[in-house]
Design a protein around this motif. Structure first.
Motif, PDB file in Angstrom:
ATOM      1  N   ASP A   1      52.343  37.232  51.106  1.00 11.74           N
ATOM      2  CA  ASP A   1      51.082  37.922  50.831  1.00 11.74           C
ATOM      3  C   ASP A   1      50.959  38.267  49.350  1.00 11.74           C
ATOM      4  N   LEU A   2      52.020  38.771  48.759  1.00  8.59           N
ATOM      5  CA  LEU A   2      51.998  39.140  47.339  1.00  8.59           C
ATOM      6  C   LEU A   2      51.799  37.927  46.447  1.00  8.59           C
TER       7      LEU A   2
ATOM      8  N   ARG B   1      49.852  35.583  46.820  1.00  9.18           N
ATOM      9  CA  ARG B   1      48.433  35.229  46.779  1.00  9.18           C
ATOM     10  C   ARG B   1      47.607  36.243  45.991  1.00  9.18           C
ATOM     11  N   GLN B   2      48.224  37.340  45.576  1.00  8.91           N
ATOM     12  CA  GLN B   2      47.481  38.417  44.928  1.00  8.91           C
ATOM     13  C   GLN B   2      47.441  38.256  43.412  1.00  8.91           C
TER      14      GLN B   2
ATOM     15  N   SER C   1      59.503  45.163  53.396  1.00  6.32           N
ATOM     16  CA  SER C   1      58.243  44.925  52.682  1.00  6.32           C
ATOM     17  C   SER C   1      58.219  45.674  51.350  1.00  6.32           C
TER      18      SER C   1
ATOM     19  N   THR D   1      54.154  31.409  58.747  1.00  5.88           N
ATOM     20  CA  THR D   1      54.581  32.717  59.260  1.00  5.88           C
ATOM     21  C   THR D   1      55.516  32.587  60.460  1.00  5.88           C
TER      22      THR D   1
ATOM     23  N   ARG E   1      57.797  44.070  47.505  1.00  3.59           N
ATOM     24  CA  ARG E   1      56.847  44.554  46.503  1.00  3.59           C
ATOM     25  C   ARG E   1      57.556  44.882  45.199  1.00  3.59           C
TER      26      ARG E   1
ATOM     27  N   HIS F   1      55.873  29.253  53.709  1.00  4.80           N
ATOM     28  CA  HIS F   1      54.586  29.914  53.904  1.00  4.80           C
ATOM     29  C   HIS F   1      54.179  30.000  55.370  1.00  4.80           C
TER      30      HIS F   1
ATOM     31  N   LEU G   1      57.202  37.924  54.844  1.00 10.44           N
ATOM     32  CA  LEU G   1      55.750  37.968  55.017  1.00 10.44           C
ATOM     33  C   LEU G   1      55.071  38.719  53.870  1.00 10.44           C
ATOM     34  N   ALA G   2      55.710  39.799  53.410  1.00  5.88           N
ATOM     35  CA  ALA G   2      55.137  40.547  52.289  1.00  5.88           C
ATOM     36  C   ALA G   2      55.147  39.706  51.019  1.00  5.88           C
TER      37      ALA G   2
END
Length: 474
Positions: A184-185, A187-188, A409, A432, A413, A430, A180-181
């Motif tokens: 999310d990452l 998309r950053q 998580s 979840t 990162r 993608h 999940l992390a």
């Protein structure tokens, strides 16, 4: 199952100036990995028929270690299957190499077990949570770190006597948090990924949100409080004594001994110190100019690291209340290099330092490297810089699952800083609710924990038979 008999060429990050792939290209690349390394195969590991004896793999590492310290290593590893696992990264690297692997390149920790996550001080003196050991760091397939983390959580749960369901939940929680992390990452913005870090407030919020209980909250708070007290001044109070008006290390052989460096004259010491300084930025060199080296000693550290050469260097600042203690730790070839190819760095200390800087959100400002006594490679860091580890002996069931999520998580990162989070997210999925990755990692973790327990028993047998010498209680 695919078995690799020879190492691949050393993986390399894309060279500067190459054509930058689009996000769509990267998504397609990640999806293509499922054809060569299907998610289910991550959980299908079983020992190869020609698997090497784990004690032999460990014994091959002894040749480059300090002979009189090797029995301490085996004594510490024999304490439990989890302790064995902490010291047997070389064994697991060989086992992971038999699995199909993704084609991406990520800066791996190389030894991402749960005890190698902890807190330390960033340059602004705030406390952050991150991976804190990079002796085995090397570019490679991201899943190797995830699998090592997950298996360590199963062993940690078993070490505490927790139910099988807790071990399963912890392993899956780490994988799910990683997945999940990463999504999310992916998309950053690039700089947002680079600046992201897990600080004290975020951890306390995560503990409270998980409803792990007041004990878990107190354990987390205690970890931060203890870390804040672990400074060079406190270390100097514990490790040094005043002799003839000068501070020097207090000997406690075999763990702390000044004898191995007694023949190192001042000119040699100054040359080594200057060589280390040259690996730092100019402002930090000027900072070190304000300190004077006054003593050095050998200091035994870790579990798997025992036997490698590790020294502490005492420096005096403006007065006796301004000490700085640096640690010089021997860096050897990563255990991953046999399977992933040689490091691009000719100096193993530089490999460790740059790998750490790649992965950590904030690193020790005094990280550097040097060729030290005997011509061995070393990396240099502060011995204590508000470093603290999670006391796994105090973590309860729900707390372990919460810790697993936090480590997962955090690992995501760390990987996103050097790897391609977009491609990895596409590989993981993608959606979840798509937990195929989590379940596969969970299956692997259980199977490999079983193997680690068997390997630990093999070491115990070798110790009892006298084939391996071990010293316990040290």
């Amino acid at each position: 199952m695919t078995t690799r008999t020879t190492p691949d060429p050393a993986p390399a990050f894309p060279a500067s100036g190459t054509t930058r792939p689009t996000v769509a290209d990267r998504v397609e690349q990640g999806r293509s990995w499922r054809r060569t390394a299907p998610l289910d195969t991550l959980g299908d590991w079983s020992p190869a028929p020609d698997r090497l004896d784990p004690v032999s793999v460990l014994g091959a590492q002894d040749a480059s270690r300090v002979p009189e310290l090797v029995p301490i290593r085996y004594g510490r590893m024999s304490a439990s299957p989890f302790a064995f696992y902490r010291g047997s990264a070389a064994v697991m690297a060989a086992d992971l190499a038999t699995l199909p692997r993704t084609a991406g390149v990520t800066q791996l920790c190389g030894d991402a077990h749960v005890a190698n996550f902890g807190v330390y001080a960033a340059a602004d003196r705030s406390l952050v949570f991150d991976i804190n050991d990079f002796d085995e760091t090397l570019p490679g397939p991201f899943e190797w770190d995830v699998l090592r983390l997950a298996a360590s959580l199963v062993l940690a749960a078993r070490d505490r006597g927790f139910e099988r369901s807790v071990a399963r939940d912890a392993a899956r929680a780490a994988a799910r948090a990683y997945r999940l992390a990463t999504v999310d990452l992916a998309r950053q913005r690039n700089l947002d990924v680079w600046y992201a870090r897990v600080d004290e407030d975020r951890i306390m919020r995560a503990v409270d949100a998980a409803k792990a209980g007041k004990r878990a909250h107190r354990t987390a708070a205690s970890t931060f409080d203890k870390a804040r007290g672990r400074t060079s001044l406190r270390a100097a109070e514990k490790l040094t004594e005043l002799v003839d008006g000068r501070l020097r290390f207090r000997e406690a052989p075999p763990l702390i001994s000044r004898e191995p460096l007694s023949a190192l004259d001042r000119e040699q010491a100054d040359t080594l110190f200057e060589s280390y300084r040259s690996t730092l930025d100019d402002p930090l060199r000027r900072l070190l100019d304000r300190f004077e080296p006054v003593d050095a000693a050998r200091k035994v550290v870790g579990v798997g690291s025992v036997g490698t050469r590790a020294y502490v260097l005492l420096l005096a600042g403006r007065d006796d209340d301004d000490p700085l203690i640096l640690q010089l730790k021997q860096a050897q070839a990563s255990v991953l290099e046999k399977h992933l190819g040689a490091s691009e760095y000719g100096h193993s200390g530089q490999r460790v330092v740059n790998g750490q800087r790649y992965a950590q959100a904030a690193s020790d400002i005094l990280l550097g490297w040097v060729t030290g006594p005997g011509g061995f490679d070393f990396y240099v860091r502060q011995l204590h810089d508000m470093k603290g580890s999670i006391d796994l002996a105090r973590v309860r069931r729900r707390g372990l699952v919460t810790l697993a999520s936090l480590c997962g998580s955090t690992l995501a990162r760390a990987h996103a800083r050097s790897g391609d989070a977009v491609a990895v997210a596409a590989y993981l999925g993608h959606d979840t609710d798509d937990d195929a990755f989590d379940k596969a990692v969970g299956r692997f973790a259980r199977r490999y924990a079983d193997q680690a327990e068997s390997d630990a028993a093999r070491l115990d047998d070798a110790i009892r038979s006298g084939d391996v010498e071990a010293v316990t209680g040290v």
